[in-house]
Design an enzyme around this catalytic site. Structure first.
Site, mmCIF file in Angstrom:
data_model
loop_
_atom_site.group_PDB
_atom_site.id
_atom_site.type_symbol
_atom_site.label_atom_id
_atom_site.label_comp_id
_atom_site.label_asym_id
_atom_site.label_seq_id
_atom_site.Cartn_x
_atom_site.Cartn_y
_atom_site.Cartn_z
ATOM 1 N N SER A 126 0.818 -1.215 0.000
ATOM 2 C CA SER A 126 0.000 0.000 0.000
ATOM 3 C C SER A 126 0.848 1.259 0.000
ATOM 4 O O SER A 126 1.951 1.267 0.552
ATOM 5 C CB SER A 126 -0.878 -0.009 1.253
ATOM 6 O OG SER A 126 -1.456 1.257 1.465
ATOM 7 N N TYR A 151 -2.454 -0.802 10.687
ATOM 8 C CA TYR A 151 -2.689 -1.378 9.345
ATOM 9 C C TYR A 151 -1.502 -1.059 8.446
ATOM 10 O O TYR A 151 -0.911 -1.958 7.840
ATOM 11 C CB TYR A 151 -3.965 -0.816 8.714
ATOM 12 C CG TYR A 151 -3.972 -1.019 7.214
ATOM 13 C CD1 TYR A 151 -3.593 0.009 6.356
ATOM 14 C CD2 TYR A 151 -4.305 -2.247 6.673
ATOM 15 C CE1 TYR A 151 -3.540 -0.193 4.990
ATOM 16 C CE2 TYR A 151 -4.272 -2.446 5.309
ATOM 17 C CZ TYR A 151 -3.885 -1.409 4.462
ATOM 18 O OH TYR A 151 -3.820 -1.616 3.105
ATOM 19 N N LYS A 155 1.727 -3.518 6.599
ATOM 20 C CA LYS A 155 2.195 -3.544 5.202
ATOM 21 C C LYS A 155 3.718 -3.340 5.168
ATOM 22 O O LYS A 155 4.431 -4.001 4.418
ATOM 23 C CB LYS A 155 1.488 -2.476 4.372
ATOM 24 C CG LYS A 155 0.003 -2.748 4.172
ATOM 25 C CD LYS A 155 -0.233 -4.093 3.499
ATOM 26 C CE LYS A 155 -1.711 -4.368 3.277
ATOM 27 N NZ LYS A 155 -1.957 -5.715 2.716
HETATM 28 C C1 WQD Z 1 -9.725 9.257 0.648
HETATM 29 C C2 WQD Z 1 -9.908 10.746 0.896
HETATM 30 C C3 WQD Z 1 -10.296 11.268 3.196
HETATM 31 C C4 WQD Z 1 -14.198 9.306 3.529
HETATM 32 C C5 WQD Z 1 -7.282 4.157 1.653
HETATM 33 C C6 WQD Z 1 -7.153 2.910 2.425
HETATM 34 C C7 WQD Z 1 -5.707 2.530 2.571
HETATM 35 C C8 WQD Z 1 -5.035 2.511 1.210
HETATM 36 C C9 WQD Z 1 -5.253 3.805 0.454
HETATM 37 C C10 WQD Z 1 -4.954 0.239 0.453
HETATM 38 C C11 WQD Z 1 -9.196 11.210 2.157
HETATM 39 C C12 WQD Z 1 -11.513 11.615 2.333
HETATM 40 C C13 WQD Z 1 -12.984 9.762 3.040
HETATM 41 C C14 WQD Z 1 -15.207 10.237 3.883
HETATM 42 C C15 WQD Z 1 -13.756 12.034 3.219
HETATM 43 N N1 WQD Z 1 -5.504 1.430 0.423
HETATM 44 N N2 WQD Z 1 -12.786 11.096 2.883
HETATM 45 N N3 WQD Z 1 -14.952 11.562 3.695
HETATM 46 O O1 WQD Z 1 -7.648 7.162 3.648
HETATM 47 O O2 WQD Z 1 -6.616 7.547 1.361
HETATM 48 O O3 WQD Z 1 -6.739 5.242 2.345
HETATM 49 O O4 WQD Z 1 -6.666 4.020 0.395
HETATM 50 O O5 WQD Z 1 -4.063 -0.133 1.076
HETATM 51 O O6 WQD Z 1 -5.712 1.272 3.166
HETATM 52 O O7 WQD Z 1 -7.728 3.148 3.673
HETATM 53 O O8 WQD Z 1 -8.820 6.415 1.544
HETATM 54 O O9 WQD Z 1 -11.161 6.595 0.778
HETATM 55 O O10 WQD Z 1 -10.690 6.638 3.274
HETATM 56 O O11 WQD Z 1 -10.056 8.595 1.877
HETATM 57 O O12 WQD Z 1 -13.558 13.252 3.066
HETATM 58 O O13 WQD Z 1 -16.336 9.876 4.340
HETATM 59 O O14 WQD Z 1 -11.293 10.984 1.095
HETATM 60 O O15 WQD Z 1 -10.069 12.275 4.164
HETATM 61 O O16 WQD Z 1 -8.717 12.518 1.907
HETATM 62 P P1 WQD Z 1 -7.416 6.703 2.275
HETATM 63 P P2 WQD Z 1 -10.261 7.007 1.894
#
Ligand code: WQD
Length: 342
Positions: A126, A151, A155
């Site tokens: 990741s 998590y 990784k």
């Molecule tokens: C994306 C953006 C949030 C939800 C994920 C996985 C991680 C890795 C990478 C695999 C961020 C914003 C989110 C919401 C929001 N994948 N958001 N409101 O945190 O980048 O990480 O992808 O390994 O394991 O968790 O992804 O989709 O949670 O967030 O504003 O209700 O959307 O702050 O900027 P993230 P995400």
């Protein structure tokens, strides 16, 4: 046909990868304990591929069951190891659950690959291993930073365990694929993301809000140092991501790897903010997203997106689908998912 063991193959990325493996003439052998998926995913995979894909249901933390299954499929040319818990927030609350499951499963997989002479491993890693990079875009040699969550740490530890393992067992080669933000769904709408309960991730939260399951999307943070104040990520269509796994197993099968453990960033190389994604969603679907900008979510990084040159060159792979394709496919899947429920 050539068998490829796909652990966690009933999950979001695993199921799409099983489909792309079958499309390329491989015989995916899915292992899953269904702790974060459902048997309906197998129906979807079989309908898309018009095959009867082998499914082995057990928990990879059980070393005896793992060894038994790998003995049964010792003719496999490789393993793609997806099986892991992946909710960043939950991992902070339940670290031992994550360390036990994610690390013990990997160790059992490596032990059984060794004892059954299965030569090739693709590891689901990741971009979280990079934390908040000092320089963007991120390359594979960008320094690994202290993980923001258990998590993310699993990784980082996973990549190191594989490194140490292949260095002493050089008949086994590995590729760690560092995913950015996988979103979207297969265009058949027969498989897609199945979030457990309230979605942690952005896209399923958007599609559930627009469908009326959630009242509104909370945008976490509006005052980041970005073009519109919201955080930036590199979103990649899950089918593009799945195709990169097939390219990776082919690379090892043909012994084209240049080291016994290689690392590739799997992104599009384009960073989109949360508001950019909302705008792309509204443009591609014609639907409005009800959202409110609120406080930042702890643990989130401000901006991360990939330099994909190494992956493009060495895998002969490049993400093809754009942000409108991704958001439209996610919405089509949400509509299909709920139409079959009602
Ligand atoms: C994306 C953006 C949030 C939800 C994920 C996985 C991680 C890795 C990478 C695999 C961020 C914003 C989110 C919401 C929001 N994948 N958001 N409101 O945190 O980048 O990480 O992808 O390994 O394991 O968790 O992804 O989709 O949670 O967030 O504003 O209700 O959307 O702050 O900027 P993230 P995400």
């Amino acid at each position: 046909m050539k068998k490829v063991i796909v652990t966690g193959g009933m999950g979001f990325i695993g199921s799409h990868t099983a489909v792309e493996l079958a499309n390329k003439g491989y015989d995916p052998i899915i292992i899953d304990n269904l702790s974060n998926s459902s048997l309906s995913v197998l129906d979807g995979i079989n309908k898309i591929t018009n095959k009867n894909v082998t499914f082995e249901k057990f928990d990879l933390t059980d070393s005896i069951a793992t060894e038994h299954c790998f003995q049964k499929h010792k003719d496999a040319i490789g393993v793609i190891h997806f099986a892991a818990y992946k909710a960043v927030g939950e991992s902070v609350k339940l670290p031992n659950k994550y360390y036990k499951n994610n690390i013990l499963s990997l160790i059992n997989v490596l032990d059984s690959m060794y004892s059954n002479n299965i030569p090739n491993l693709i590891f689901s890693s990741s971009c979280t291993v990079y934390g908040q990079p000092d320089v963007l875009p991120v390359t594979e040699s960008t320094p690994i930073k202290k993980a923001n969550s258990p998590y993310g740490f699993t990784k980082q530890i996973g990549e190191q365990i594989i490194n140490d393992f292949v260095n002493v067992n050089n008949e086994i080669s590995a590729i760690s694929l560092r995913y950015f933000n996988p979103i979207g769904a297969h265009d058949s709408c027969l498989i897609g993301e199945l979030p457990n309960g309230i979605p942690n991730n952005l896209l399923p939260y958007i599609t559930q809000t627009v469908y009326g399951i959630r009242e509104k999307l909370h945008v976490f943070g509006g005052d980041y140092n970005t073009h519109d104040g919201t955080a930036i990520r590199d979103y990649i269509h899950v089918v593009d991501l799945a195709k990169a796994h097939v390219k990776s197993i082919e690379r090892l099968e043909k012994k084209k790897n240049e080291a016994n453990h290689e690392f590739f960033n799997l992104g599009t190389g384009i960073g989109y903010s949360v508001l950019d994604v909302i705008n792309a969603f509204e443009k591609s679907t014609g639907r409005k997203v009800n959202y409110e900008i609120v406080a930042k979510r702890s643990g989130d990084v401000e901006a991360v997106y990939a330099n994909t040159e190494i992956a493009n060159k060495h895998l002969g792979w490049k993400a093809k689908l754009n942000i409108e394709d991704m958001t439209k496919s996610a919405w089509d899947w949400e509509e299909k998912l709920n139409s079959t429920k009602s």
